[in-house]
Design an enzyme around this catalytic site. Structure first.
Site, PDB file in Angstrom:
ATOM      1  NE  ARG A  32      42.677  38.900  38.979  1.00 40.95           N
ATOM      2  CZ  ARG A  32      41.779  38.083  38.750  1.00 40.95           C
ATOM      3  NH1 ARG A  32      41.407  38.734  37.633  1.00 40.95           N
ATOM      4  NH2 ARG A  32      41.782  36.917  38.755  1.00 40.95           N
ATOM      5  CE  LYS A  70      49.785  38.169  36.914  1.00 41.44           C
ATOM      6  NZ  LYS A  70      49.425  37.947  38.774  1.00 41.44           N
ATOM      7  CG  HIS A 131      43.375  42.070  46.535  1.00 40.19           C
ATOM      8  ND1 HIS A 131      43.227  41.862  45.047  1.00 40.19           N
ATOM      9  CD2 HIS A 131      43.372  41.131  46.816  1.00 40.19           C
ATOM     10  CE1 HIS A 131      42.658  40.758  44.964  1.00 40.19           C
ATOM     11  NE2 HIS A 131      42.886  39.892  45.379  1.00 40.19           N
ATOM     12  NE  ARG A 134      40.355  39.045  42.766  1.00 36.65           N
ATOM     13  CZ  ARG A 134      39.672  38.914  40.931  1.00 36.65           C
ATOM     14  NH1 ARG A 134      39.390  40.014  41.213  1.00 36.65           N
ATOM     15  NH2 ARG A 134      39.930  38.178  41.186  1.00 36.65           N
ATOM     16  CG  HIS A 157      38.656  32.578  40.372  1.00 40.33           C
ATOM     17  ND1 HIS A 157      38.016  32.753  41.846  1.00 40.33           N
ATOM     18  CD2 HIS A 157      39.740  34.032  41.245  1.00 40.33           C
ATOM     19  CE1 HIS A 157      38.664  33.552  43.148  1.00 40.33           C
ATOM     20  NE2 HIS A 157      39.390  34.027  42.221  1.00 40.33           N
ATOM     21  CE1 TYR A 167      36.163  35.357  48.206  1.00 40.71           C
ATOM     22  CE2 TYR A 167      36.541  34.719  46.825  1.00 40.71           C
ATOM     23  CZ  TYR A 167      36.625  35.745  47.522  1.00 40.71           C
ATOM     24  OH  TYR A 167      37.790  37.195  47.003  1.00 40.71           O
TER      25      TYR A 167
END
Length: 196
Positions: A32, A70, A131, A134, A157, A167
């Site tokens: 990211r 996060k 982005h 990515r 993820h 995806y």
């Protein structure tokens, strides 16, 4: 982008070593933007060929902040291909007096966006969001036959479900292939083909 589009884009970035390195890292790791901008020399281990992702950069109201990822899955090690290792070694060798905990890309998202605009304008490559580089990495992995679990690990993820939801359209439908393989198995008996 396709691999061909990236090659055209990155060639146009060669006159801008920092921007060139930024997009090489993003394309070959799927980091990211915030993860990329938080990287320090101590995050790059050339002996083990990995980039440790363990923080995130953000600029708010003109101030720079470093946050932890996060989620737990955000902490990860991404193995580098040799082409990226070589690029990063060259780049780090040119940095003056950089300390192990200094950010190696001391810029913000706006700067990355301007670099991308330059590269797209000078290469004629279709404009995509920063982005989306990515997503381009994820598409590349899927084209190479990587499993959703491996893609999820590389992208950080939390759940494989997230990877599949994002995806799944890129994964080829293998139903016909599976049926053909099952037919092969069904016609074999202890390694000898049955004749009908």
């Amino acid at each position: 982008w396709t691999n061909e589009e990236f090659k055209v884009f990155i060639e146009a970035m060669e006159s801008r070593p920092v921007g060139y390195t930024v997009f090489m890292v993003m394309y070959y790791t799927g980091l990211r933007v915030g993860e990329l901008l938080a990287l320090t020399p101590e995050d790059i281990d050339f002996d083990r060929h990995v980039i440790s992702v363990n923080k995130n950069y953000q600029r708010l109201n003109g101030k720079d902040y470093i946050y932890p990822p996060k989620t737990e899955a955000g902490y990860r090690e991404v193995v580098m291909p040799k082409v990226l290792e070589s690029c990063l070694k060259d780049y780090l060798a040119k940095l003056y007096d950089v300390q192990p905990t200094d950010r190696i890309f001391p810029y913000d998202r706006g700067w990355v966006g301007r670099q991308m605009k330059y590269g797209c304008d000078h290469s004629g490559t279709q404009k995509i969001r920063v982005h989306d580089v990515r997503h381009t990495h994820a598409s590349l992995l899927i084209d190479m036959g990587c499993t959703p679990l491996l893609v999820a690990e590389r992208l950080g993820h939390e759940r494989v479900q997230t990877t599949m939801e994002t995806y799944s359209h890129l994964y080829p439908n293998k139903q016909t292939e599976v049926a053909a393989q099952l037919d092969v198995i069904a016609t074999k008996d202890d390694g000898y083909e049955k004749t009908s």
